[in-house]
Design an enzyme around this catalytic site. Structure first.
Site, short mmCIF file in Angstrom:
data_model
loop_
_atom_site.label_atom_id
_atom_site.label_comp_id
_atom_site.label_asym_id
_atom_site.label_seq_id
_atom_site.Cartn_x
_atom_site.Cartn_y
_atom_site.Cartn_z
N LEU A 1 2.68 10.35 6.37
CA LEU A 1 2.85 9.35 7.66
C LEU A 1 2.91 7.98 6.93
O LEU A 1 1.91 7.36 6.87
CB LEU A 1 1.90 9.33 8.72
CG LEU A 1 1.75 10.86 9.16
CD1 LEU A 1 0.47 10.93 10.54
CD2 LEU A 1 2.78 11.79 9.71
N GLY A 2 4.16 7.32 7.01
CA GLY A 2 4.48 6.13 6.36
C GLY A 2 4.89 6.07 4.97
O GLY A 2 4.25 6.77 4.33
N VAL B 1 4.64 0.40 0.98
CA VAL B 1 4.10 0.11 -0.38
C VAL B 1 3.08 1.33 -0.87
O VAL B 1 3.36 1.60 -2.03
CB VAL B 1 3.23 -1.35 -0.62
CG1 VAL B 1 2.72 -1.51 -1.83
CG2 VAL B 1 4.10 -2.25 0.16
N ARG C 1 12.19 3.83 9.62
CA ARG C 1 13.55 3.52 9.44
C ARG C 1 14.24 4.29 8.23
O ARG C 1 13.98 4.22 7.13
CB ARG C 1 13.84 2.19 8.96
CG ARG C 1 13.73 1.01 10.27
CD ARG C 1 13.51 -0.46 9.82
NE ARG C 1 11.94 -0.55 9.18
CZ ARG C 1 11.72 -1.78 9.02
NH1 ARG C 1 12.28 -2.84 9.37
NH2 ARG C 1 10.56 -1.89 8.37
N LYS D 1 -13.68 -3.54 7.38
CA LYS D 1 -14.47 -3.02 6.12
C LYS D 1 -16.03 -3.04 6.26
O LYS D 1 -16.51 -2.21 5.90
CB LYS D 1 -13.88 -3.87 4.87
CG LYS D 1 -12.38 -3.44 4.81
CD LYS D 1 -11.89 -4.30 3.51
CE LYS D 1 -10.38 -4.12 3.41
NZ LYS D 1 -9.65 -5.23 2.66
#
EC number: 1.1.1.3
Lengths: 429, 429
Positions: free
Chosen positions: B11-12, B15, B48, B206
């Site tokens: 998913l995605g 980079v 996209r 974090k």
């Protein structure tokens, strides 16, 4: 949470073992919560039962380690005896009798890791040994699991605290080797017989283990080139400083440029002061790992000592207990890559060579010719005159160890070369 | 080795995602050997689809992420979208449809970690997220597993590369904040809108994740005190240098001295130059962990970037695939300790305070009285006159944040105090 406890047999109750026993007692609730079941010390095998051990029920203490690992009701055997025998036989016997094993035994793992892993796998048991390399510093698990999706190219480590203490002392005070060793001994950082540390045997065992895991290839102790640090002098440190370097005893595991072979070696080396390993002080350890995707990682911490080593042992104990409860085992030996382990002659690095030479014209030309004839390219040369003699310091470009050795042999035969004062590799650039 | 491949949905594909896909292809054989079965990219959900992605079969690309995670034949969903929605719904849907999940989503884990862990556990699936904290640096696994037998007392980390780059630049060149930020932006270290980094939101997420794992206690993002680094000035660096310190944006997770409560906070702080974190340069990250038995450990490496983050994702992917093959799951959420998470006012540390004061007799006495009235003990005071005005630099002993705030409020009311130029905590001593 399961209420029936998992049973642990402890082999050895020295500096590390007694800390393991102590933490198992004082942190029993935490360990139970993290494992999902209580853990119970079911027996402690020692050589000298008369030595009172604070906090350990004397009824658990035995001198018969073999009977303990054969009991059949032991879930995990923790081996912190060290050395090859009887540890090896006890570990394989433990597997045969249904136990998994957590060990801190670097010498044994480096020598017989493959056979021990095979024995564990045959019996469907775990063999964990985070404590065998660099004490409390998590290294085995990160290399084996965190970097399981990456390609490790180099492991560069300070994995012996005794020698790092000595070299750091020499660097910071200008002391010679013997003086620094004496201080390390007085402070308890060096043993009465420091051979295993200062001759690099301890670091070589760790290099074998790290190389094996990093490269998914069996690397035995015999495959590791080893050179101690007893010959490092104050003059070497002075030379290193001029280069913007310091000197460390490094364990270096490398994949060759073609990716088809690997090397493992332990020797003193100059590294730039800007390298993260250069600032590792005292008895601390640190390991620098270079991989394709993750880039440069460093792991730093206390590399020895009872409590830190016990921390590593107990982390493994929790993992092995959890595996046992869920009826599985963790990652075993991964040696599928089976890369060739090359001899030292094939290692390619840079060298810093100090020569004592006659102070007369033409010497530099003679010396440079010898380097050229052996295919070793010179980066810089520095000449210094002293009392009619002169010294010549040569720093080479990258060359094979075989070519460098050939060069040095030829240099020694030159009339104008009075002696080779020192040869040191330059790493971490 | 099993020949039927494990199926991975990505998913995605930005980079990080594109690096994950690339390494899954180029290192397919290694991954298969390490897992014990091949892994196959079964689908890639993107927003996209028209953007060509080198090396990814266009037939695998879809815009319908929901349909992908609902397919039912997916073994592992790798979520590298980021943000809260749709990532959260996709992850829970993935669990419901039989997949385990590897995520790099710090914001989501920090906000909804408990609910996601519960969803994973309910379905008997894994939720791994090493990549969510400090990129390639192994931290989650060492804290959760290697230190499972130890008691962690403090985690002190540089966990944001952008802000470390800026602060390092200010330190080394004397630049102001804006100038250093501009350079970071030009070099691609800072995003066009740097708010998440420079205001400490990224580091706070974090910190919440690290504190939760380190202390076996649920720590949510809202529990983390947060202060950005946009107010740090060149003058602060000059003050730090005089103290033998530098300034870092730190994520600090601490167990209180009584062991019964914990705190998590992010703010700029002075740390001594001798501290290992002080020498962490550029965009690197490093996390310092202090525990009862292991002592001081440090983990260092690249904290962001496509390839390093992909390395962490793939390490998790290998582990989750192995778990799946052996029909088990790794460690889930460990929140059994359920310690109280204290507010910032209870944090105890040292402070460096710069005051602009009137240059007349009695000012120091007045100021010292205010500190004493609030129970804040002064370690050192330094007075400097400048153009009729004077500055007073006070370094305190350890005091609570509440007491310090009360002190500062009272100082502001003094006629002789023209202004409080800066307040900075001093850590790592």
């Amino acid at each position: 949470m399961r209420t029936r406890p998992l049973k642990v047999a402890l082999l050895g109750c020295g500096v590390v073992g007694s800390e393991v026993a102590r933490i198992m007692t004082t942190h029993a609730d935490d360990l139970a919560a993290r494992i999902g079941a209580p853990v119970e010390l079911a027996g402690v095998a020692v050589r000298r039962p008369d030595r009172v051990r604070a906090g350990i029920d004397p009824a658990l203490v035995t001198t018969d380690a073999t009977a303990l690992v054969k009991r059949g009701d032991i879930d995990v055997v923790v081996e912190v005896i060290g050395g090859i025998e009887p540890a090896r036989t006890l570990i394989t016997t433990a597997f045969e009798h249904g136990a998994s094993v957590v060990s801190a035994n670097k010498a044994l793992l480096a020598q017989d890791g493959a056979a021990l892993h095979a024995a564990a796998e045959e019996q469907g048991k775990d063999l964990y040994y985070e404590a065998a390399v660099a004490g409390a510093i998590p290294l085995i698990r990160p290399l084996r699991e965190s970097l399981a999706g990456d390609k490790v190219n180099r492991v560069l480590g300070i994995v012996n605290g005794t020698t790092n203490f000595i070299l750091d002392k020499m660097d910071s005070t200008g002391a010679g080797y013997q003086e620094a060793l004496d201080e390390a001994t007085a402070l308890g950082y060096a043993e009465a017989d420091p051979t295993a540390d200062v001759e690099g045997f301890d670091a070589a065992a760790k290099a074998a283990i790290l190389a094996g895991i990093a490269f998914h290839t069996r690397v035995r102790l015999d495959d590791v080139y080893r050179e101690g640090m007893t010959e490092v002098t104050a003059a070497d440190f002075a030379s290193a400083k001029e280069m913007g370097c310091t000197i460390k005893l490094l364990a270096i595991c490398e994949r060759a440029a073609d990716g088809e072979s690997v090397t493992a070696r332990v020797h003193p080396a100059m590294i730039p002061l800007t390298h993260p390993l250069a600032s590792v002080r005292g008895a601390y350890n640190a390991v620098f790992v270079e991989s394709d995707a993750s880039g440069q990682l460093m792991f730093y911490g206390p590399g020895a000592g009872g409590a830190p080593t016990a921390s590593a042992v107990l982390g493994d104990l929790v993992a092995v207990c959890r595996n046992r409860l869920s009826g599985t085992t963790g990652p075993g030996e991964s040696a599928y890559a089976a890369l060739r382990v090359s001899p030292m002659g094939e290692v390619v690095t840079r060298y810093h060579i100090s020569l004592d030479v006659a102070d007369k014209p033409g010497v530099l030309a003679q010396v440079a010719t010898v380097f050229a004839e052996h295919g070793v390219s010179i980066d810089t040369v520095r000449q210094q005159g002293k009392d009619g003699e002169a010294s010549l310091v040569v720093v080479t470009h990258r060359a094979s160890d075989a070519a460098l050795n050939g060069t040095v042999e030829a240099l020694r035969k030159l009339d104008t070369v009075r002696g080779v004062a020192s040869i040191m590799r330059v790493e971490g650039e």
